[in-house]
Design an enzyme around this catalytic site. Structure first.
Site, mmCIF file in Angstrom:
data_model
loop_
_atom_site.group_PDB
_atom_site.id
_atom_site.type_symbol
_atom_site.label_atom_id
_atom_site.label_comp_id
_atom_site.label_asym_id
_atom_site.label_seq_id
_atom_site.Cartn_x
_atom_site.Cartn_y
_atom_site.Cartn_z
ATOM 1 C CD GLU A 192 2.348 -3.688 -3.301
ATOM 2 O OE1 GLU A 192 3.449 -3.153 -3.007
ATOM 3 O OE2 GLU A 192 1.329 -3.037 -3.565
ATOM 4 C CB CYS B 111 2.226 -3.525 -7.276
ATOM 5 S SG CYS B 111 3.726 -2.787 -6.608
#
Lengths: 136, 136
Positions: A51, A82
Site C-alpha cells: 500500500e 498502512c
C-alpha cells in the site's frame, strides 16, 4: 477492468520472491496509476508494504501528496500502519480482498517527553509566520 | 552529545524551507546514524515526515528493517502514522521535545471488503510454504 485481479498479480510477484504476498493498485478516473507489491524483506524497510509503495508511486506521478480522487485496491486488509498512511494520503476509498490476520500487533510504545521550550517554540513561530503571511 | 538539539537543527532546516518544522535523529550505540526533517510539501509525499525519513535512512544504513537497538529523538510528539511506523521498525525508545498539537486527526475510513478467495488463498499458500520450508 478487474482492479482486484491486477492487485492479485502484484501479490503473486511478491510470492515469487518469498515476500508476504500482498499487492496493491491505485485507481484514478478508472485508470491504474500505480501498482506495487510488498518488498519489506528485499528492501529491508519496515514501510515497504504494498500500500505504502503504491501511494509513493501515485504521489510521485500526480506530483501531489493528496490522493483525494484515488481509490486503493489491495489484496489484504491494511495493517494499522498502512491505514494511517492511507488516511494521511487522503485516499478516497479502499477495497480489500482478504481479511486474513497475519500481523502481530504488539510491542508496547516506549515514549519519553523531554521538555524543551525550543522544540515547541519553533512550531509556534512557524504557524505564527504562516498566519501572518496569510493576512498580508 | 545533546541529541535533541541535533534533532532541533534538523527542524530548523525544515523551517527555512517553509515545511512544518520537525526534525528527527536516530541513535545507535551512542552515535547518530540518521538525521532527517519534514519534507512533506517539498517531496509531495504524505509519508515524508521527519521520523519516517530518518527510519528509512537508518534502515538503509543498517541494511535492516529491524531497528531494535535504535532510539529516536524527535522535536515533536509523533503523529499516529509515525507511531505505527516506529512500531513496525521496532525502534527501542522515542524521545520527543514538544507536545504541540498540530495534526488534524480526521477523515473517516472508507473501506470495502471485496470477498475474494484468491486473495486469501495466496496468503495461506505462502505461510504453508513457509512452515514446510522450516520443517525441511
Amino acid at each position: 477492468m478487474n482492479y482486484m485481479s491486477e492487485a492479485l498479480k502484484e501479490a503473486k510477484k511478491a510470492y515469487e520472491i518469498d515476500e508476504v504476498p500482498v499487492g496493491a493498485v491505485i485507481i484514478k478516473d478508472g485508470k491504474i496509476i500505480a501498482k506495487a507489491h510488498n518488498l519489506k524483506e528485499k528492501k529491508q524497510l519496515a514501510t515497504a508494504h504494498a500500500e505504502i509503495l503504491a501511494i509513493e508511486k501515485a504521489s510521485k506521478k500526480m506530483k501531489n501528496w493528496r490522493l483525494e480522487e484515488c481509490e486503493l485496491f489491495v489484496t489484504l486488509k491494511p495493517c494499522k500502519m498502512c491505514r494511517q498512511v492511507i488516511k494521511e494520503a487522503r485516499i478516497k476509498h479502499v477495497y480489500y480482498g482478504s481479511e486474513e490476520s497475519i500481523v502481530n500487533e504488539s510491542t508496547k510504545e516506549n515514549y519519553t517527553y523531554i521538555e524543551s521550550g525550543e522544540c515547541s517554540q519553533i512550531l509556534k513561530d512557524f504557524f505564527k509566520k504562516l498566519r501572518e503571511d496569510k493576512h498580508n
